[in-house]
Design an enzyme around this catalytic site. Sequence first.
Site, mmCIF file in Angstrom:
data_model
loop_
_atom_site.group_PDB
_atom_site.id
_atom_site.type_symbol
_atom_site.label_atom_id
_atom_site.label_comp_id
_atom_site.label_asym_id
_atom_site.label_seq_id
_atom_site.Cartn_x
_atom_site.Cartn_y
_atom_site.Cartn_z
ATOM 1 N N ASP A 61 0.866 -1.264 -0.056
ATOM 2 C CA ASP A 61 -0.107 -0.048 0.014
ATOM 3 C C ASP A 61 0.836 1.183 -0.025
ATOM 4 O OD1 ASP A 61 -2.176 1.353 0.078
ATOM 5 O OD2 ASP A 61 -2.809 1.355 2.134
ATOM 6 N N GLY A 74 0.246 5.366 -4.281
ATOM 7 C CA GLY A 74 -0.578 6.660 -4.663
ATOM 8 C C GLY A 74 0.167 7.854 -3.969
ATOM 9 N N ASN A 119 -10.450 -2.825 -6.227
ATOM 10 C CA ASN A 119 -9.777 -2.062 -7.128
ATOM 11 C C ASN A 119 -10.031 -1.860 -8.448
ATOM 12 O OD1 ASN A 119 -6.407 -2.963 -5.757
ATOM 13 N ND2 ASN A 119 -8.017 -1.444 -5.222
HETATM 14 C C1 FPP Z 1 -1.813 0.208 -3.405
HETATM 15 O O1 FPP Z 1 -1.379 1.597 -3.549
HETATM 16 C C2 FPP Z 1 -1.225 -0.585 -4.255
HETATM 17 C C3 FPP Z 1 -2.134 -1.042 -5.323
HETATM 18 C C4 FPP Z 1 -3.484 -1.055 -5.409
HETATM 19 C C5 FPP Z 1 -1.513 -2.038 -6.384
HETATM 20 C C6 FPP Z 1 -0.466 -2.819 -6.132
HETATM 21 C C7 FPP Z 1 0.307 -2.844 -7.477
HETATM 22 C C8 FPP Z 1 1.652 -2.925 -7.782
HETATM 23 C C9 FPP Z 1 2.649 -2.684 -6.716
HETATM 24 C C10 FPP Z 1 2.198 -3.093 -9.019
HETATM 25 C C11 FPP Z 1 1.775 -4.127 -9.983
HETATM 26 C C12 FPP Z 1 1.940 -5.456 -9.336
HETATM 27 C C13 FPP Z 1 2.665 -6.360 -9.790
HETATM 28 C C14 FPP Z 1 2.630 -7.703 -9.064
HETATM 29 C C15 FPP Z 1 3.332 -6.244 -11.013
HETATM 30 P P1 FPP Z 1 -2.384 2.604 -3.589
HETATM 31 O O2 FPP Z 1 -2.600 3.107 -5.146
HETATM 32 O O3 FPP Z 1 -3.544 2.090 -2.848
HETATM 33 O O4 FPP Z 1 -1.772 3.836 -2.802
HETATM 34 P P2 FPP Z 1 -2.318 4.962 -1.885
HETATM 35 O O5 FPP Z 1 -3.305 4.345 -0.880
HETATM 36 O O6 FPP Z 1 -1.326 5.844 -1.354
HETATM 37 O O7 FPP Z 1 -3.286 5.754 -2.799
#
Ligand code: FPP
Length: 245
Positions: free
Chosen positions: A18, A21, A66
């Site tokens: 997490d 963003g 998501n």
């Molecule tokens: C959470 O950060 C992350 C995700 C929803 C996606 C995770 C994906 C990756 C790390 C890349 C793709 C994965 C692979 C296995 C190649 P967020 O966007 O919720 O962050 P925030 O809470 O700060 O907005």
Amino acid sequence: MEEINKKKLPSHIAIIMDGNGRWAKKKNLSRISGHIKGVDAVREVVTSCCELGIRVLTLYAFSMENWQRPKEEVAALMGLLKEYLLKEAEEMVKNNIRLSAIGRLEDLSADVRATLDEAMRKTENCDGMVLNLALSYGGRSEILHAVHGIISDLRKGRVKEEEIDLSSFPQYLWTRELPDPDLLIRTSGESRISNFLLYQIAYTELYLTETLWPDFNRTELLKAIAEYESRERRFGLTSEQINGI
Ligand code: FPP
């Protein structure tokens, strides 16, 4: 690294990645840049777990919820996943890593699904670490899916009601072939489970860190493992029972 006791390593590490963003926002970049940097962190953590001798690494890469993000972000995440699978499949074979996936994989687009299937096929004979990706995953849906599986087997006479117990139930989960996680890491300072592995984490040790996922690296992983190794896992027993006193 000196602080790690190889004999006490967690067999299965699960990670809620997490903070992509927020990492991007702090740097005045687009959310997608955060995800791109997040993939670099995925690579570093996969390599480190493999080198350490971790048996299973489960990454929460995309939740069912998501899908409701802005469509450009969903498309970017799917693109990054596809690119990762295309680029890394050979590397996984070299490192003896078997790729597996849990979730409602039928929700993935045909091309992402085909790329995933191909990467899983290429690595199917690898018997080192299992890299398990949670994709279009939701813990409640997984449990519901298990219930439907049981109902179907009961109707077909494949199983008897009295055979459904704590040892047979996990066979109906998407994680059927995997041990429960020993250690669950969540990055970015949030203290939530977010519908991840709800059944499997009954006795999992939780490690929450303020570090945002794109900044998570080998050193952070070693810190989490060292903390895990310092804990006493009692599984509902007393400390005296655990230590045979
Ligand atoms: C959470 O950060 C992350 C995700 C929803 C996606 C995770 C994906 C990756 C790390 C890349 C793709 C994965 C692979 C296995 C190649 P967020 O966007 O919720 O962050 P925030 O809470 O700060 O907005």
